[in-house]
Write a protein that holds these residues in place. Structure first.
Motif, PDB file in Angstrom:
ATOM      1  N   LEU A  97      29.376  15.429 -23.920  1.00 39.84           N
ATOM      2  CA  LEU A  97      30.027  14.369 -24.685  1.00 39.84           C
ATOM      3  C   LEU A  97      28.978  13.559 -25.447  1.00 39.84           C
ATOM      4  O   LEU A  97      29.137  13.281 -26.626  1.00 39.84           O
ATOM      5  N   SER A  98      27.901  13.197 -24.767  1.00 41.10           N
ATOM      6  CA  SER A  98      26.772  12.551 -25.436  1.00 41.10           C
ATOM      7  C   SER A  98      25.887  13.650 -25.998  1.00 41.10           C
ATOM      8  O   SER A  98      25.445  14.535 -25.270  1.00 41.10           O
ATOM      9  N   LYS A  99      25.638  13.588 -27.280  1.00 40.66           N
ATOM     10  CA  LYS A  99      24.887  14.662 -27.940  1.00 40.66           C
ATOM     11  C   LYS A  99      23.378  14.512 -27.767  1.00 40.66           C
ATOM     12  O   LYS A  99      22.643  15.475 -27.905  1.00 40.66           O
ATOM     13  N   THR A 100      22.916  13.314 -27.459  1.00 36.17           N
ATOM     14  CA  THR A 100      21.477  13.066 -27.345  1.00 36.17           C
ATOM     15  C   THR A 100      21.147  12.416 -26.012  1.00 36.17           C
ATOM     16  O   THR A 100      21.826  11.488 -25.579  1.00 36.17           O
ATOM     17  N   ILE A 101      20.101  12.911 -25.375  1.00 37.12           N
ATOM     18  CA  ILE A 101      19.564  12.306 -24.151  1.00 37.12           C
ATOM     19  C   ILE A 101      18.166  11.787 -24.478  1.00 37.12           C
ATOM     20  O   ILE A 101      17.344  12.507 -25.042  1.00 37.12           O
ATOM     21  N   PHE A 102      17.915  10.551 -24.133  1.00 37.17           N
ATOM     22  CA  PHE A 102      16.603   9.944 -24.321  1.00 37.17           C
ATOM     23  C   PHE A 102      15.842  10.039 -23.016  1.00 37.17           C
ATOM     24  O   PHE A 102      16.386   9.725 -21.960  1.00 37.17           O
ATOM     25  N   VAL A 103      14.579  10.441 -23.082  1.00 41.71           N
ATOM     26  CA  VAL A 103      13.717  10.499 -21.893  1.00 41.71           C
ATOM     27  C   VAL A 103      12.453   9.719 -22.214  1.00 41.71           C
ATOM     28  O   VAL A 103      11.778   9.989 -23.221  1.00 41.71           O
ATOM     29  N   ASP A 104      12.146   8.747 -21.365  1.00 37.90           N
ATOM     30  CA  ASP A 104      10.955   7.912 -21.548  1.00 37.90           C
ATOM     31  C   ASP A 104      10.037   8.053 -20.354  1.00 37.90           C
ATOM     32  O   ASP A 104      10.510   8.153 -19.219  1.00 37.90           O
ATOM     33  N   LEU A 105       8.737   8.012 -20.595  1.00 40.15           N
ATOM     34  CA  LEU A 105       7.752   7.838 -19.537  1.00 40.15           C
ATOM     35  C   LEU A 105       7.237   6.420 -19.696  1.00 40.15           C
ATOM     36  O   LEU A 105       6.714   6.054 -20.760  1.00 40.15           O
ATOM     37  N   VAL A 106       7.408   5.616 -18.662  1.00 35.97           N
ATOM     38  CA  VAL A 106       7.126   4.189 -18.737  1.00 35.97           C
ATOM     39  C   VAL A 106       6.122   3.812 -17.658  1.00 35.97           C
ATOM     40  O   VAL A 106       6.210   4.288 -16.517  1.00 35.97           O
ATOM     41  N   SER A 107       5.168   2.941 -18.011  1.00 36.62           N
ATOM     42  CA  SER A 107       4.172   2.486 -17.031  1.00 36.62           C
ATOM     43  C   SER A 107       4.783   1.432 -16.121  1.00 36.62           C
ATOM     44  O   SER A 107       5.890   0.944 -16.364  1.00 36.62           O
ATOM     45  N   ASP A 108       4.030   1.047 -15.096  1.00 30.17           N
ATOM     46  CA  ASP A 108       4.530   0.029 -14.170  1.00 30.17           C
ATOM     47  C   ASP A 108       4.630  -1.348 -14.829  1.00 30.17           C
ATOM     48  O   ASP A 108       5.250  -2.251 -14.304  1.00 30.17           O
ATOM     49  N   TYR A 140       4.229   5.424 -12.498  1.00 30.43           N
ATOM     50  CA  TYR A 140       4.960   5.544 -13.749  1.00 30.43           C
ATOM     51  C   TYR A 140       6.402   5.913 -13.421  1.00 30.43           C
ATOM     52  O   TYR A 140       6.710   6.351 -12.322  1.00 30.43           O
ATOM     53  N   TRP A 141       7.259   5.714 -14.414  1.00 28.70           N
ATOM     54  CA  TRP A 141       8.678   5.964 -14.220  1.00 28.70           C
ATOM     55  C   TRP A 141       9.188   6.854 -15.336  1.00 28.70           C
ATOM     56  O   TRP A 141       8.912   6.611 -16.506  1.00 28.70           O
ATOM     57  N   LEU A 142       9.918   7.868 -14.969  1.00 29.00           N
ATOM     58  CA  LEU A 142      10.584   8.736 -15.932  1.00 29.00           C
ATOM     59  C   LEU A 142      12.026   8.250 -16.019  1.00 29.00           C
ATOM     60  O   LEU A 142      12.753   8.238 -15.020  1.00 29.00           O
ATOM     61  N   ARG A 143      12.431   7.795 -17.206  1.00 27.57           N
ATOM     62  CA  ARG A 143      13.789   7.290 -17.412  1.00 27.57           C
ATOM     63  C   ARG A 143      14.553   8.240 -18.312  1.00 27.57           C
ATOM     64  O   ARG A 143      13.991   8.757 -19.280  1.00 27.57           O
ATOM     65  N   ALA A 144      15.823   8.445 -18.017  1.00 25.57           N
ATOM     66  CA  ALA A 144      16.683   9.267 -18.863  1.00 25.57           C
ATOM     67  C   ALA A 144      18.013   8.534 -19.039  1.00 25.57           C
ATOM     68  O   ALA A 144      18.565   8.012 -18.069  1.00 25.57           O
ATOM     69  N   TYR A 145      18.510   8.530 -20.281  1.00 27.91           N
ATOM     70  CA  TYR A 145      19.743   7.792 -20.569  1.00 27.91           C
ATOM     71  C   TYR A 145      20.339   8.285 -21.872  1.00 27.91           C
ATOM     72  O   TYR A 145      19.708   9.015 -22.639  1.00 27.91           O
ATOM     73  N   VAL A 157      21.248   4.211 -15.702  1.00 25.88           N
ATOM     74  CA  VAL A 157      20.092   4.901 -16.278  1.00 25.88           C
ATOM     75  C   VAL A 157      19.353   5.619 -15.153  1.00 25.88           C
ATOM     76  O   VAL A 157      19.087   5.048 -14.093  1.00 25.88           O
ATOM     77  N   PHE A 158      19.020   6.891 -15.380  1.00 29.04           N
ATOM     78  CA  PHE A 158      18.303   7.676 -14.371  1.00 29.04           C
ATOM     79  C   PHE A 158      16.838   7.247 -14.373  1.00 29.04           C
ATOM     80  O   PHE A 158      16.204   7.142 -15.427  1.00 29.04           O
ATOM     81  N   VAL A 159      16.288   7.016 -13.182  1.00 28.99           N
ATOM     82  CA  VAL A 159      14.888   6.622 -13.037  1.00 28.99           C
ATOM     83  C   VAL A 159      14.264   7.438 -11.925  1.00 28.99           C
ATOM     84  O   VAL A 159      14.831   7.551 -10.831  1.00 28.99           O
ATOM     85  N   LYS A 160      13.082   8.022 -12.219  1.00 25.31           N
ATOM     86  CA  LYS A 160      12.365   8.810 -11.213  1.00 25.31           C
ATOM     87  C   LYS A 160      10.908   8.346 -11.178  1.00 25.31           C
ATOM     88  O   LYS A 160      10.265   8.218 -12.219  1.00 25.31           O
TER      89      LYS A 160
END
Length: 166
Positions: A97-108, A140-145, A157-160
């Motif tokens: 349904l969502s055509k785009t997934i954003f994935v970020d690598l974020v520092s603390d 670091y955190w891997l975020r997907a949304y 939002v997914f966070v790993k």
């Protein structure tokens, strides 16, 4: 006369017993009718709940994302390989349904190190993030949304967690 007295006493007992028996039968009938009514009421409530649940399964479009990485500890300069899945929150069926997934690598410190846009047309997206050589060691955190996560429910939002060595 004694027999007459016993006969009167027996008739009195029979009248008393007859009244008790009628009361018992009445209560028993009432009990079964209430039980039958409550059973039909329970069936109606159960049918209503099943109908609401089925309607929710078919109409709810909330999505959630799951990301699988090849490991959770990396060295600066390595590549993070991952797969991202987007699926409906309630039914757990894959969704595009969502055509785009954003994935970020974020520092603390909440600064974005890398960001990717993934095409979610085929239900499964794969990607990689090449870590810079000069990336400092730490958490670091891997975020997907998706866009819907940002608009409607930022808590989904997914966070790993990922640890990077240098």
């Amino acid at each position: 006369m004694v027999k007459f007295g016993k006969l009167c006493a027996t008739q009195h007992n029979w009248k008393f017993f007859s009244k008790k028996l009628k009361l018992f039968i009445y209560c028993l009938t009432l009990l079964f009718s209430v039980n039958a009514f409550s059973q039909s009421n329970t069936n109606v409530v159960t049918d209503t709940l099943i109908a609401k649940f089925t309607r929710t399964l078919t109409t709810d479009t909330r999505e959630k994302i799951s990301v699988h990485t090849d490991k959770w500890v990396y060295v600066a300069g390595e590549t993070i390989w991952f797969k991202a899945y987007c699926f409906y929150e309630i039914s757990n069926k894959l969704s595009n349904l969502s055509k785009t997934i954003f994935v970020d690598l974020v520092s603390d410190k909440d600064s974005v190190v890398s960001q990717l846009l993934l095409n979610n047309q085929r239900f499964l997206t794969e990607g990689r993030i090449v870590l810079p050589e000069n990336l400092r060691e730490g958490d670091y955190w891997l975020r997907a949304y998706t866009n819907d996560h940002l608009k409607k429910d930022t808590l989904s939002v997914f966070v790993k967690h990922i640890y990077i060595l240098n």
